[in-house]
Every structure is written in C-alpha cells, then in structure tokens.
Design an enzyme around this catalytic site. Structure first.
Site, PDB file in Angstrom:
ATOM      1  N   TYR A   1     -12.976 112.380  10.568  1.00  0.00           N
ATOM      2  CA  TYR A   1     -12.250 113.642  10.745  1.00  0.00           C
ATOM      3  C   TYR A   1     -13.277 114.750  10.938  1.00  0.00           C
ATOM      4  CZ  TYR A   1      -7.925 111.342   9.200  1.00  0.00           C
ATOM      5  OH  TYR A   1      -6.828 110.517   9.096  1.00  0.00           O
ATOM      6  N   GLU A   2     -12.918 115.759  11.714  1.00  0.00           N
ATOM      7  CA  GLU A   2     -13.924 116.755  12.090  1.00  0.00           C
ATOM      8  C   GLU A   2     -14.418 117.594  10.914  1.00  0.00           C
ATOM      9  OE1 GLU A   2     -11.838 118.754  15.179  1.00  0.00           O
ATOM     10  OE2 GLU A   2     -10.832 120.136  13.852  1.00  0.00           O
ATOM     11  N   SER A   3     -13.746 117.488   9.756  1.00  0.00           N
ATOM     12  CA  SER A   3     -14.230 118.163   8.551  1.00  0.00           C
ATOM     13  C   SER A   3     -15.525 117.545   8.039  1.00  0.00           C
ATOM     14  CB  SER A   3     -13.170 118.095   7.463  1.00  0.00           C
ATOM     15  OG  SER A   3     -12.752 116.759   7.245  1.00  0.00           O
ATOM     16  N   GLY A   4     -15.997 116.472   8.643  1.00  0.00           N
ATOM     17  CA  GLY A   4     -17.275 115.891   8.241  1.00  0.00           C
ATOM     18  C   GLY A   4     -17.150 114.569   7.504  1.00  0.00           C
TER      19      GLY A   4
END
Lengths: 257, 280, 280, 257
Positions: free
Chosen positions: A49-52
């Site tokens: 997920y692009e949150s890391g």
C-alpha cells in the site's frame, strides 16, 4: 450460491492475480480483490500500500490506505518517499490496481475534476499515486462499476495515462510498461485489443446481456470474436469474501470499505 | 533546539498569517490538535501543503484560513470527497482558494529534495498525465547520460512543518514509529516546526534505525494526549473510523459545519483530545 | 525469490567474469566470506564497486580478479593505505587496474538513484573539486527553477550486489540492523544479489521501520556464521581491530601477501569464518 | 603537567568547538578533539560520523568511522545516502573537521594522490566525504601536524576546495558556507586573513619559535599583527584526553586511533 454484481466484480479481479505478483493496492474494490486473492488461490501474493506497508496481510480490509492494521501485519514499513522512489519507480511492482471516476476506452483515467479544470463542476480527489502507478507498474488492472457517467467517450481530464489515443502511442512515448491490460467491472471483463488497444469485452458475467452493457457504457462497445461467460463465484470465493467483509464491518463499527 | 511549550504558544510563535504550512501525517499521526489550534487563533492567507488533505484541511479551508492549497489527493479516506474544499473550489465559499496540484510521487520527492537541501527533485513522472498542462511548477530535466527526459518539481520547503508523533524525550528528541509517511522530510524541509506528542518520556529507547528527529531539528514541542484524533497513534489508540464517516454530513452543510466548528473547535482547547481517545 | 544455497553455489551462479560487482558494507557487515569465495573461484576482469574499498578489495586486486575499481575512499580504516591497491596503481602488479573515482556523496547518491530506477543522480557536489577534471562520469544539470548548476552522476546498477546481514527468515526476508550503510540501496540497485547471513531464523521479529529486504528482492542467500570477519556484525561479534592492524605488513610484501592468501583463503572454505569470530 | 605537541594540537582543536555545534567528525585527530570537547566544556555537542551515526557519544575513540561503539551510543543511525542528503547537503552541520595529506595556504586539501593523477607516485585513499563536507558545512576546521611535505605551496590535486586562489573566489563560485575558518596544528593556530583568505598564524603554542615554524611549512608564513600564545593544556584537558586514549587503547588491544 446467490451473489451480487459487486461480488462478481471483486471475484473476477481477484482471479486475475497470481501468487507471484507484487501488487500496489488502492483502497476499495482493489483492496478487497487483492486480499480475496491472498486468502484463496494466491497465499504468497505481495501486497503493497502506498502508505509504505510492504508484504502486508491485513485480517480486515483497511478503511484508509494507512490503517494501523496494514503496518501491524506488514513485513516492513518504509517512508512514503522511499515507497515512491525505490519500490514504485524502482520497477519492482508487477500489478498496479486503479479505480476511476471517468474511464475512456483506451484506459485513460480521470479522478481529478468533472468539467473545466479552473472552474470545475465537481472537484474530485485528484490523482494521488495514480499518474506514476500507471506507468511504473508492469501492468495495470482497472476495476469499477459500469455507468454511462463513468465509462465515457471523452474524459474531462487525463489524470493517469493508459494507451492515450490507442495504437502504439504508449511505446512512442518511451513508456516500457504494458499499461492497462485488464478491466474488471460488475458486468464484464475487458481486455485491450492487441493492435488498437481499445478495451474489448472478452467475458460477460453470467446473465449479463449486450443491451445491459450498452446502457452502462458511454462508447460503442467492441466485443471479442468469442466472448466467454465468466464462471460465477465459487462457494469458496464467496464465503471467503463475505467473511472478510463481515470481519471488516465488525472492526470498523458497522461500515465497510 | 526544541522548546517545550503549550500548543497555544507553539502555534502563536511559529505560524503567521501568510505562511506556507504543511500539516503532515499519512493517515497515521495527523496533527488534528495543532490544526484546530490554528483555526482558533484565526490565521489567515495560509498556503496549506499536504499530500493527502483530509478533514483538517476541510476544516481550515471552511473556516477561511487558507489562500492556497498544494496537494496530491484530497479526500475523506474511505468515505468520499471533501465537501468544504469542494464548496470553496466550486462555489467560492467562504472564498475561492488557489490550487497547486501534484501527484503523490511529485510531493514525496519535493519534500525529500527540501530535506536534502536541493532546489528541485527529479523523477520519472507525469508521463502522459495532464497535470503538467495546468501546473507551471512541473518542468523537466534531461539526463546528461541517457538523454531521458525526467520530470522536475521545486523542492518543498514550508515556513512551518507541523506533525504529531508518539513521544519526545526531555531533550526534545522525537520518535515516530509505524507508518512514518513524509513526516521526517517535512520537518527537515521546513524553516520552523511544531511537533505535538502523546507523551514526554525520560528515554526514547529507540531501535537503532528508528525514525528519530534530533532535538536540534525541531523548533517547538507540545504534549497533546490524543492530539492525532480521529487519526491514530500506533501503540496509543486506533483510528476513529466512525468519526470520519460522521464528518461527511456535517461538512455537507455550511450551517451544520459552522455550528460543529463552534462547538468542537472554537469553544474547546487542546486538552479535549485526551477525552476523545479514551476508550477507543 | 530468494534461493537458499551454499556460498560456493551462490558465487558460482551469480558472479561471472567481467561482471560489475559491488561488495558493500560501511565498516560494519563487510562481506569478507563472499569476497574470499570469489577469489577461490578465480573470477577475472571484475569491475569492483564500493564506497570504501578496504581489505577485501586489496585482496581481490592483489589476486588479479579486478579490471577496474569504482570507489570514493580506499584505505585500511584507522591504519593506513591499501598496499595491494597501491602496487597495482603505482607499479602495475599484478596488472594495472583502471580507476573511476568519486566522492562519498556521489557514490551514495548513485546507489540511491540505482535503487530508485533513475538514470542519474543530482546533488550539490564537487564544487571546486578536481575529480570532475579526471572523471568523465561527473557531469552537471541545471535546476529549471533556480538556475543552480548541480552535479550529476550516472545511477549505479551493478550486475551483482553482495552484502552480509544479521539474519534471514525461512522465506528469505533479510534483516540489517545498526550501521546499515548503502546495503539496501546496493541490493535494490543490482540485477542479481547475494546475501550472506549470520543465521536463519523462524521469525525476524523486526521493528516496524527496521531495514528489511523482502525475499523477492534477493537472488541468493547463504548462511555463513562469522562471514563479515574481521568486520563485525552488531549483536553477534565485534570488529577485530587487531586483524586490520596486522594486515598492513602482510599487504606490504608481494610474497607475504601470496603466502597469506594461500593459507587463509585458497586452502580453506567459508566454514572457517565461524572459528574466526569465536571468543571475540 | 608535561604534554606532547600532538596533545596540544588536539586540545587546541577541542577548544574551538562550542556546546551548540553540530560536528561532522573524521577519524583520527578530529575524532579525538571532538570527543575531548564533549567530555570537557561542550557536553551537549552533537557529533555525527559519516557512517550514519547521529548524536553519538562513544566511550572510547573508534578505530574506524563505523565502529559498533558509534552506533550503540548514538541517538539514531541512518543510512549513508540519507546522511549525505538530509544531514550534510541539507545544511544541518555547523562544523566539518578535515585532515589533509597536503594542504595549501588557502585551505585547499589533497588526499587523492602524490604526483600525477594517471601515474601517481603515491596513491592516497581519496576524498571520501571531503569534497562535499568542504562546501556543505557551515565552516571547516582543519587539523594536521606541520611538515614541509604536508603544508605545501602547491598541492598535487584539489580533493576538496578551500578558498581556491584566495580572495572572494569562494563566494564567486556561489558557495554560501564560510570554508576553512581555522587550522590547528601541533605548533600553532592559523586563521584565514579576512581579505586574502591566506592562512595566517594567530597563535603559537607555548615554546614554539618562528624558526621551527619556517622549517615545517612549505610556503612563506604570514603572521597576524599580534600573535598570541596558545594557553597550554589544562590539567583537566590533559587528564580527560589521556583517560580517553587509555580507554581506547585498552578497548582496541594496544593500538589507538
């Protein structure tokens, strides 16, 4: 078992994923599909997920892209600049999953505005990660519900690039990734024509008619020479999906993503 | 050298009318208390910067604090659109704000370049995307080795960076854990900074490679228990998902919004946040 | 997907004559065992890359494995110069190697760009420094916003990245802790990779923001207890400072060097490293 | 108390550091000076080593730039790319400490080669962090022992830039930092002339003669109008320095950095 079109869409999207895939996951339908795949035929799939959060295995679907559940079940969590530099731009993602507010037949997506950019009719959320997801991932899967307002002949703004005006425009721009290779809706599965790159219906979900299709799409639909019927969700697929949604609803206090 | 002070004083000393302010936090650790304090102190003409403007930006914009928004994704995560932002952009209420729009990759790289002291960031971005038509701050640079054209954006260096973190020690060193977002870059890139923390401890006891901001990189630290609510602080309290869902109808109506702000922001102080996370 | 194999097989499968190979490790976690295995397998014409070439590069160069060296600081840390490197550069023994020399900042940025999939890195570097006169791979780029001229170097993308780490789990995920150097960037930037580890465990139990390489970013993993010796592995054994000091007179003399290599590298295998760190 | 010139050099270098400084520390004499400052008048000084260790407080002097002791006693340890990007290039360091194999009177340093670059007489280690330390830190302190081979009229290679040919050359190149503001040797303290930027002796260590100076420096030495005498090391300074070196020797098995 009875099922809803929405469930068929998620199941069709999940089936397109392989055990070896590394997926960049968006919230909503993509997240449900990716986790359904992980909980059925693709247990080792890598979800990012692009949150890391990397190699995350959420037990319930996140409401946001950065829920604590994603970090707690991840192998590791990196900073957002690192996520976009080393992981997305680094070319490590095989599948990018995108939704769309407006989509055209060449897989170009608008999630920015309806109307004119400077005085919009509706100000949508904007591109977020999509402009770079669309070109950095090995290929792009798109999933959305078919509506004439969503699947339009001309999108108001190119938030993220698909095949442009079709043909070899993508290659001519120097983009080395495949682009939108599959569109999974509540009614059908579409794939780009090998030459024109126009999205073409390759499979209709059980019971869906061509008339129904025409009502929900704003361009003249091309069908493949032989259109398959999508196998309906299996009992296992439906059970796992509904369990996931029930766990999610319980965890989020009555609302699901 | 970090100064410990009340949130009121931290905001009063650091955030001025007309400043460019980034309140960062990627879903996790969003500095709600600091944004509310800014609204109470009636700052005006702010340029608000944030990758993912959500409720606090809807609130700052609706209360008339903002002149301009620099962002890459503006939504109520998992719920829908930001209705106060829409009202400003579509209808000019309370006034029309200026928009500078980027992609996430561009914003993340811009903060990274800002932290790294560079004037710009380069990345493989915006290929075929229309934002570069409407945003003059998207340019390009040619790789002198391969001839590839890469996107370039100016480094992001806010006047003030504002974040919420789990803890600070008594020297003012700050620990951030979990989803760390762009918070470290935001603070390092900003001229001044405010960090609200859940608690102040004797020893951070950090993992050797944890995300730590040394005290000499932070301007002001204010302890605000629950200061990220309805966002969350890993290890302290979870995300209040219901609050995000409930926000949608409040933000949908100008009067409901103003009444809610009066009751829940203007009439209260930072200490209210502790009670909001009790029992979550 | 990481493959568990012996160090012999990992080197045999991944490192080929003529390859560009980076054995990284910043004082900490230097992959000595893997370098020795490379020497035993008599690889030739390697382009060796490393920010801080020290003993292993002195040994690889002295044994005739290298055609070229790309580096930023070549020394025996805290002791002095690298005598086998000097003998090659100054006297052509066993042959003269080609030199491509950078600063640390340039090398670190080049690995970073390599990991990030960019063709080049830009940074504020080499101002007034003479290296740009002798290294054609140092160019410049002009910031399209400020007009500032920035240094540019090509991204570093070795054929093979080789590192030593504390542990891997049974899926092949790798944990690096302490001074992490450029190891993560080196592995992500390389086409293939070899990671030697102190141990293989059921669960890495990492801190959420620890430096972890997912198994699908690593080609080969070989367990070699003590594989960093005389460098160190934080949490396992300390640096063997005496070994570094003792190296100087050995490296000073061609015959002493060859005899030492015969005895301590060619005649032994990776399993010897475990005994070398016993009692440290 | 009796002391050696080497001890005077370290003490003089330590005294130049302030409690509020953030120092980028090199191995050897700079490391001893920085830690002596920390253990005497500057307990809160921030020491950073290029291995990524920030706010480190080693109990013994490291033999290398990346000893475990540095990480174990650090507030945090970052990657090397981050160190050079966020911390050095980011302009956060007030003092960079450099040594030199060759130094000229304008503070330009050579640690690359003796002789010609392509066929050198001596291949030295190279620049490492120095080229960017020299321009990114607020100011530069240099420390080395005076010898005619080290302090030369013309260095063989400009590894790192000081004041170039002097005057305002540094400013004209667009460099905004101060450059070499202080040179501390075993015999004297030097500071750049405000206009010409040539290193000028401002203080001689106790007992050092101008004849001794002339013998150890390869250029014609300029003296300030009034040359001070460096106060000798205090008992505290010497005791702390010797204790540090003794601990270091014990830890490193008989050898000190």
């Amino acid at each position: 078992m009875d099922y809803k079109p929405d469930e068929m869409m998620t199941v069709a999207a999940a089936r397109a994923l392989k055990n070896s895939d590394v997926c960049f996951v968006g919230i909503g339908a993509p997240s449900a599909a990716c986790n359904l795949a992980r909980l059925t035929h693709a247990p080792d799939i890598t979800l990012i997920y692009e949150s890391g959060t990397i190699n995350t295995k959420p037990n319930v679907l996140p409401l946001s892209i950065g829920d604590g559940e994603l970090c707690e079940t991840a192998l590791t969590t990196v900073s957002v600049p690192e996520m976009f530099r080393y992981w997305l731009q680094g070319g490590r993602i095989t599948i990018g999953f995108l939704g769309a507010a407006q989509l055209d037949k060449f897989g170009n997506i608008n999630t920015t505005i309806v109307g004119d950019y400077d005085s919009p009719k509706v100000r949508l959320p904007g591109g977020g990660g999509a402009p770079e997801i669309a070109v950095s991932c090995g290929e792009i899967f798109i999933t959305l519900k078919q509506t004439p307002r969503g699947m339009v002949d001309k999108i108001d703004f190119v938030t993220s690039f698909g095949f442009g005006k079709g043909g070899d425009e993508r290659e001519r721009m120097g983009i080395k990734t495949k682009g939108p290779s599959r569109l999974m809706t509540d009614l059908a599965i579409w794939e780009p024509d090998p030459v024109t790159k126009e999205f073409t219906v390759t499979s209709l979900h059980p019971g869906v008619t061509r008339a129904q299709m025409a009502e929900t799409v704003g361009w003249e639909i091309k069908y493949a020479d032989s259109v398959a019927e999508t196998p309906p969700p299996t009992e296992e697929e439906l059970t796992v999906l509904r369990d996931l949604k029930a766990r999610t609803a319980a965890a989020h206090g009555g609302k699901t993503a | 050298m970090a100064k410990f002070q009340s949130l009121h004083d931290a905001v009063a000393e650091n955030i001025r009318d007309g400043d460019t302010v980034a309140y960062e936090g990627f879903t996790h650790l969003i500095p709600h208390a600091a944004a509310h304090e800014t609204i109470r102190q009636k700052r005006r003409d702010l340029t608000l910067v944030r990758m993912t403007p959500d409720l606090i930006y809807d609130q700052l914009i609706g209360m008339g604090c903002a002149r301009k928004l620099i962002f890459s994704f503006a939504g109520n995560p998992g719920v829908g659109l930001l209705r106060r932002l829409r009202d400003s952009v579509e209808n000019g209420w309370p006034h029309k704000i200026e928009i500078e729009e980027h992609s996430h990759a561009a914003m993340a790289n811009a903060y990274e370049a800002g932290a790294a002291g560079l004037p710009c960031a380069i990345f493989r971005g915006y290929l075929g995307a229309e934002l570069k038509r409407v945003n003059p701050n998207i340019k390009s640079v040619t790789c002198p080795f391969t001839g590839e054209e890469l996107a370039a954006v100016p480094a992001m260096n806010p006047d003030v960076g504002v974040i919420h973190a789990q803890k600070a020690d008594r020297q003012g060193n700050v620990l951030i854990e979990g989803i760390v977002g762009v918070q470290k870059e935001c603070i390092l890139a900003s001229k001044r900074s405010i960090v609200t923390v859940e608690e102040i401890v004797d020893d951070l006891n950090p993992h050797p490679n944890a995300c730590v901001l040394p005290h000499w990189t932070v301007t002001s630290i204010a302890q605000v228990t629950g200061g990220a609510h309805p966002s969350y602080a890993q290890g302290y309290y979870p995300r209040d998902n219901k609050y995000y869902i409930d926000w949608d109808p409040i933000a949908a109506d100008r009067d409901a919004f103003l009444a809610w702000m009066e009751e829940n922001v203007l009439k209260v102080g930072p200490e209210i946040f502790a009670s909001r996370v009790e029992g979550l």
